[in-house]
Design an enzyme around this catalytic site. Structure first.
Site, short mmCIF file in Angstrom:
data_model
loop_
_atom_site.label_atom_id
_atom_site.label_comp_id
_atom_site.label_asym_id
_atom_site.label_seq_id
_atom_site.Cartn_x
_atom_site.Cartn_y
_atom_site.Cartn_z
N ASP A 114 24.42 11.37 -12.34
CA ASP A 114 24.30 10.21 -13.23
C ASP A 114 24.93 10.59 -14.57
O ASP A 114 24.66 11.68 -15.08
CB ASP A 114 22.83 9.85 -13.46
CG ASP A 114 22.17 9.30 -12.20
OD1 ASP A 114 22.83 9.26 -11.16
OD2 ASP A 114 20.98 8.93 -12.27
N ASP A 120 28.75 7.57 -9.96
CA ASP A 120 27.59 6.71 -10.29
C ASP A 120 28.04 5.27 -10.61
O ASP A 120 28.87 5.06 -11.48
CB ASP A 120 26.91 7.36 -11.50
CG ASP A 120 25.84 6.52 -12.17
OD1 ASP A 120 25.36 5.55 -11.55
OD2 ASP A 120 25.45 6.85 -13.31
N HIS A 176 23.32 5.44 -18.03
CA HIS A 176 24.42 5.31 -17.06
C HIS A 176 25.64 4.69 -17.72
O HIS A 176 25.53 3.75 -18.52
CB HIS A 176 23.98 4.44 -15.88
CG HIS A 176 22.81 4.98 -15.14
ND1 HIS A 176 22.93 5.84 -14.07
CD2 HIS A 176 21.48 4.81 -15.32
CE1 HIS A 176 21.73 6.16 -13.63
NE2 HIS A 176 20.82 5.55 -14.37
N HIS A 224 15.51 13.57 -12.85
CA HIS A 224 14.85 12.27 -12.69
C HIS A 224 14.22 12.14 -11.30
O HIS A 224 14.72 12.72 -10.32
CB HIS A 224 15.85 11.13 -12.90
CG HIS A 224 16.07 10.81 -14.36
ND1 HIS A 224 17.23 10.26 -14.84
CD2 HIS A 224 15.25 10.97 -15.44
CE1 HIS A 224 17.10 10.09 -16.15
NE2 HIS A 224 15.93 10.51 -16.53
N GLY A 245 0.79 -1.23 0.00
CA GLY A 245 0.00 0.00 0.00
C GLY A 245 0.82 1.27 0.00
O GLY A 245 0.26 2.37 -0.04
N SER A 261 21.15 2.60 -22.06
CA SER A 261 21.12 3.14 -20.70
C SER A 261 21.63 4.58 -20.68
O SER A 261 22.39 5.00 -21.55
CB SER A 261 21.99 2.26 -19.79
OG SER A 261 22.04 2.82 -18.49
N HIS A 302 16.03 11.62 -8.10
CA HIS A 302 16.89 12.72 -7.68
C HIS A 302 16.10 13.96 -7.27
O HIS A 302 16.61 14.80 -6.54
CB HIS A 302 17.89 13.08 -8.78
CG HIS A 302 18.84 11.96 -9.07
ND1 HIS A 302 20.13 11.92 -8.60
CD2 HIS A 302 18.68 10.80 -9.75
CE1 HIS A 302 20.71 10.80 -8.98
NE2 HIS A 302 19.85 10.09 -9.68
N ASP A 325 3.05 4.24 -1.46
CA ASP A 325 3.16 4.87 -2.78
C ASP A 325 4.61 5.09 -3.16
O ASP A 325 5.05 4.68 -4.23
CB ASP A 325 2.40 6.21 -2.79
CG ASP A 325 0.92 6.01 -2.52
OD1 ASP A 325 0.38 5.00 -2.99
OD2 ASP A 325 0.32 6.84 -1.82
#
Length: 559
Positions: free
Chosen positions: A165, A197, A372, A77, A50, A370, A80, A52
């Site tokens: 990142d 990262d 990254h 993002h 439950g 990606s 972040h 979020d």
């Protein structure tokens, strides 16, 4: 809680982002000055029923609020920026970010009614910001969202670099390459500590260029005979731009579906990060009015989330769009760890409908790369920055470990590498680094509008309810002599279907009655004792009969 004495030395630690993917928040403190880098959220794990979202515990920052000089955001993002609407309610400090990053943050703050109360400071890769005894400068990086930067913090003890990142993309979609020269210059000046990262530290080679995805998408658009539906991350503006370009080149109109996708597209166009011809976008209501080979849809749902636009389209439960046989669906993302089952289910359902599904596993060139850096990107960063000390960040433990080994391979001394957990401090004084005292950290769980009001006990109860259900036992007693006036009535939810278990319920009823009569006879009148007796005897009986342990909730009333 006592405040840790961190005066006069440089201290670096994470409140989130280590040994996990998400809720990134890193802290650099020198004396009475604290700089926070990023404030992200994390999506709940399977056992967080439950919940979020999850954000970092900022108790330490609240206890030292007068020392916090600001929060620097490396890019836009969710992992972040997602915690900002919750954190800024309690910690009102300036937020520093690039143009697009602030645009995305402002949308969140407007929804949370915090826009006017929050000081927002626009930065770019040429900015210099004074933060108490520290100075922040920035360098441009490549990532899967524009306007991402790394942070160079000049402290009295030395330079600390946080990469944000990143990857090194030599052919970026927006033409903006990473600030390689600036990184090399920072490295020449001498860097005390690098935080970098680690997401793709286990993957060999360089991460591919986003432009290669555009070529694959263009190829699919040329071959598709009917409608095309592209699912990707809403924040991947470079990917959205390449879908827009493919639509324009192949004479298709584009409909944008999914709340977060609509928000990002609007912000991207408004701030000039998306170039979209004025007549290219159409309303989702108009999809049916155009020939199938002249329409494309871009939507959220690349992770197979049950309520996302793509999943609802696949199950014909979306209000405006339904996937039809012969449609081409491009899933331009890879599953985040933990989402593989959801994605596989959605792909299966799309094939079942008769759609052509294009995703990384069944496409030679691939439709996702990606954001990254992989091992060679990470080694390049280490060689450019050339730090004395190294702290791998942003990743699960195995990723941090792999990144530490990469650092060692390019010449960082093993004793100068610190693999930390959230809350572990690295103290640097007179050029010498060591582990310091641990800072209290943890998860703050968000459920609806509640911030932190759901903890381990509530989660444990939810888990119990989800496994074996609940029995509510209602008994009414006489105030004068304690005799049972009505009941016991037993209500079952999620335990057994009452109509098919009448005998079990009758026996349970009899056991509660016997227990109550015994308590009355023994003159036990305290409600707590009565409830405990009911709970214990009924629990024992039900476990013997069913091998289940439902939650038992006795309710006693007096009249």
């Amino acid at each position: 809680m006592t405040k840790h004495n961190l005066r006069g030395k440089l201290t670096i630690f994470a409140l989130g982002g280590l040994d996990e993917i998400g809720k990134n928040m890193y802290v650099v403190q020198y004396g009475d000055d604290i700089v926070v880098i990023d404030a992200g959220l994390m999506f709940p794990e399977e056992d967080m029923l439950g919940i979020d979202v999850v954000i970092p515990d900022i108790t330490y920052l609240l206890e030292n609020r007068e020392k916090v000089r600001g929060i620097i955001i490396t890019h836009g993002h969710e992992d972040h920026i997602g915690a900002l609407p919750y954190i800024l309610r309690y910690l009102n400090v300036p937020v520093f970010g690039t143009k697009l990053t602030l645009g995305l943050i402002e949308h969140k703050l407007r929804e949370a009614h915090l826009l006017n109360e929050t000081k927002r400071v626009l930065i770019n890769n040429r900015s210099e910001i004074k933060l108490g005894s520290m100075k922040a400068t920035f360098f441009r990086t490549n990532h899967s969202i524009p306007d991402s930067v790394g942070v160079c913090l000049e402290t009295p003890e030395g330079i600390v670099v946080h990469t944000g990142d990143f990857k090194f993309d030599m052919t970026p979609v927006n033409g903006q390459t990473a600030d390689l020269h600036k990184m090399a210059e920072i490295g020449k000046r001498g860097v005390l500590c690098l935080l970098s990262d680690s997401t793709n530290a286990e993957r060999p080679g360089f991460t591919g260029s986003e432009k290669s995805v555009g070529e694959s998408i263009e190829e699919v658009f040329r071959k598709a005979k009917q409608r095309i539906i592209v699912a990707t991350f809403a924040s991947n503006i470079h990917r959205i731009q390449q879908v827009v370009d493919a639509c324009y080149n192949n004479g298709r109109k584009l409909a944008v579906v999914g709340r977060s996708m609509v928000n990002v597209v609007n912000i991207g166009i408004e701030l000039g990060y998306l170039r979209v011809p004025s007549d290219l976008l159409i309303d989702p209501d108009d999809i049916g009015r155009l020939p199938a080979n002249r329409v494309a849809v871009i939507s959220t749902g690349s992770q197979g989330e049950p309520m996302s636009a793509l999943t609802r389209m696949a199950h014909a439960s979306h209000r405006k769009v339904e996937v039809l046989p012969g449609d081409t669906v491009i899933i331009a993302a890879t599953p985040i760890p933990g989402n593989e089952k959801f994605v596989a289910r959605t792909v299966d359902q799309l094939f079942r409908i008769g759609a052509d599904v294009v995703y990384n596993a069944n496409t030679p060139k691939g439709v996702h790369v990606s954001g990254h850096g992989q091992q060679e990107d990470l080694k390049l960063m280490l060689n450019l920055i050339r730090p004395k000390y190294f702290i791998p960040i942003h990743g699960e433990y195995r990723m941090l470990r792999a990144h530490a080994q990469l650092a060692e391979s390019v010449g960082v001394k093993p004793e100068n590498i610190f693999i930390c957990d959230n809350g572990d401090t690295v103290e640097i004084s007179n050029g010498k680094a060591r582990y310091g005292p641990k800072i209290p950290t943890g998860n703050i769980l968000i459920d609806g509008l509640g911030v932190g009001d759901v903890g381990n006990i509530v989660l444990r109860d939810r888990k119990l309810l989800s496994q074996d259900g609940i029995l509510v036992v209602v008994v009414t007693l006489s105030k004068t002599n304690g005799a049972i006036l009505s009941g016991p009535d037993i209500i079952s939810r999620g335990f057994v279907y009452v109509r098919e278990s009448e005998q079990l319920m009758e026996e349970a009823n009899r056991i509660v009655t016997q227990t109550m009569e015994k308590c009355v006879k023994d003159r036990v009148s305290e409600w707590a004792s009565l409830k405990t007796s009911i709970r214990d005897t009924l629990s024992r009986f039900l476990y013997e009969r069913t091998r289940r342990r439902p939650m038992i909730l006795p309710i006693i009333m007096e009249v």
